[in-house]
Design an enzyme around this catalytic site. Structure first.
Site, PDB file in Angstrom:
ATOM      1  N   LYS A  35     -15.991  10.228 -11.058  1.00 25.28           N
ATOM      2  CA  LYS A  35     -15.086  11.084 -10.985  1.00 25.28           C
ATOM      3  C   LYS A  35     -14.746  11.685 -12.393  1.00 25.28           C
ATOM      4  CE  LYS A  35     -13.280   9.064  -6.713  1.00 25.28           C
ATOM      5  NZ  LYS A  35     -12.351   8.211  -6.036  1.00 25.28           N
ATOM      6  N   SER A  65     -15.950   5.110  -8.531  1.00 23.84           N
ATOM      7  CA  SER A  65     -15.011   6.142  -8.727  1.00 23.84           C
ATOM      8  C   SER A  65     -15.098   6.608 -10.442  1.00 23.84           C
ATOM      9  CB  SER A  65     -13.644   5.796  -8.424  1.00 23.84           C
ATOM     10  OG  SER A  65     -13.364   5.625  -7.064  1.00 23.84           O
ATOM     11  N   TYR A 108      -5.742   3.842 -10.029  1.00 21.66           N
ATOM     12  CA  TYR A 108      -5.068   4.071  -8.714  1.00 21.66           C
ATOM     13  C   TYR A 108      -3.497   3.585  -8.901  1.00 21.66           C
ATOM     14  CZ  TYR A 108     -10.048   4.398  -7.568  1.00 21.66           C
ATOM     15  OH  TYR A 108     -11.265   4.763  -7.516  1.00 21.66           O
ATOM     16  N   TYR A 123     -20.339  14.020  -2.603  1.00 29.19           N
ATOM     17  CA  TYR A 123     -19.751  12.871  -3.078  1.00 29.19           C
ATOM     18  C   TYR A 123     -19.917  11.425  -3.045  1.00 29.19           C
ATOM     19  CZ  TYR A 123     -15.313   9.810  -2.937  1.00 29.19           C
ATOM     20  OH  TYR A 123     -14.539   8.924  -3.351  1.00 29.19           O
ATOM     21  N   VAL A 173     -15.097   0.851  -8.013  1.00 31.52           N
ATOM     22  CA  VAL A 173     -14.896  -0.656  -7.170  1.00 31.52           C
ATOM     23  C   VAL A 173     -16.397  -1.054  -7.099  1.00 31.52           C
ATOM     24  CG1 VAL A 173     -13.156   0.386  -5.368  1.00 31.52           C
ATOM     25  CG2 VAL A 173     -15.810   0.722  -4.840  1.00 31.52           C
TER      26      VAL A 173
END
Length: 319
Positions: free
Chosen positions: A77, A74, A253, A201, A271
């Protein structure tokens, strides 16, 4: 701050602090758990820890396994958001929100409640929508190439590649992401074929970097949108501030509030065990340890950042 034998004040250097943190982390037995839902990540060695700090004066201070590669997951991103904003500007926010989620990163419940519009660009659904924006008007290979070129540019390293084994593992086990993408497509949030969007992605999440490279890549967010202080502009200062704001509020998150409370810096976790943290005007930091906490954030990476921010007095909220 300590006193020397002569009674004079002495402030530890960044090198000394990084060395001390690395030693203390090595002694800890609580190391979290790997991301076992992605088989390639489940095999991670929990004993590993690396850290790198790229400072405003051009130094790169490192410790531990700073040269060992890990998949960004992530953290990528942050870079895809930067690219998408460059392509479509603020029109992106009609498809993606800017609020903390308060739910797991792959939650479909919230997406259903909000009629297919992801809460922010850092949860999985939001990042898939951002990837769709980058893909529009391009073939998947072209879009992925643009993402990889941008990361190579900001890190000053053309050797950064995609870990194909991780990408394949994500694709073979990405059932929830497939569900999220199809649900968004049903509301018109995604404009491109779901298979194309997810292909890009999964691959940009599998980009592999080490702490040195990642710390270098985050410099434009630390230095007002510039590659280096006073150097070439990557994004506007305003855009860099806004991306940092989203990292502070949404970068971990449903653990984002806790990270802000303990560390006090904009950050984005993955992660794979990495965290990119930004000290505006001062430094870009990368830490990596593959054991995760219950929210999917690096357990020891966050602990190291908390120590570093405290000892360097780097919290954005002041001393």
């Amino acid at each position: 701050m300590t006193l020397t034998p002569e009674g004079l004040e002495h402030t530890p250097t960044l090198d000394t602090i990084i060395e001390g943190i690395t030693c203390r982390i090595a002694e800890r037995s609580d190391r979290g758990r790997p991301a076992d839902y992605i088989p390639e990540l489940a095999r991670a060695d929990l004993s590993r820890f690396g850290i790198a700090v790229a400072t405003a004066d051009g130094r790169l201070v490192t410790g531990g396994d700073r040269d060992m590669g890990f998949s960004l997951q992530s953290i990528s991103k942050v870079f895809t958001l930067t690219l998408a904003l460059g392509q479509v500007g603020d029109a992106l926010w009609r498809r993606v929100g800017r609020e903390p989620s308060g739910n797991p990163f792959n939650s479909i419940v919230q997406l259903e409640y909000e009629q297919g519009r992801p809460r922010n660009p850092f949860i999985n659904a939001g990042a898939i929508a951002v990837t769709d924006a980058i893909l529009s008007g391009h073939q998947p290979r072209e879009a992925l190439g643009a993402i990889l070129r941008f990361i190579r540019f900001v890190s000053d390293d053309d050797g950064i590649t995609i870990n194909e084994d991780v990408a394949r593992s994500e694709k073979e086990n990405g059932f929830r992401n497939i569900a999220l993408a199809n649900y968004m497509r049903s509301f018109g949030i995604l404009e491109n074929p779901v298979d194309y969007v997810l292909g890009v992605y999964f691959h940009h999440c599998a980009i592999e970097m080490n702490c040195r490279q990642l710390a270098m890549a985050g410099r434009y967010l630390a230095f007002g949108g510039r590659h280096t202080p006073g150097g070439a502009r990557v994004v506007s200062a305003e855009r860099a501030r806004r991306i940092n704001a989203l990292m502070l509020t949404c970068g971990h998150y449903d653990g984002s509030g806790d990270f802000a409370f303990h560390v006090g810096l904009p950050g984005k976790s993955g992660v794979g065990g990495g965290i990119l943290a930004i000290v505006p005007g001062k430094a870009s930091i990368a830490v990596w340890s593959p054991g995760l906490d219950a929210n999917g954030n690096s357990w020891l990476g966050a602990a190291a950042l908390e120590q570093l921010a405290k000892e360097m007095r780097w919290s954005v909220f002041g001393d």
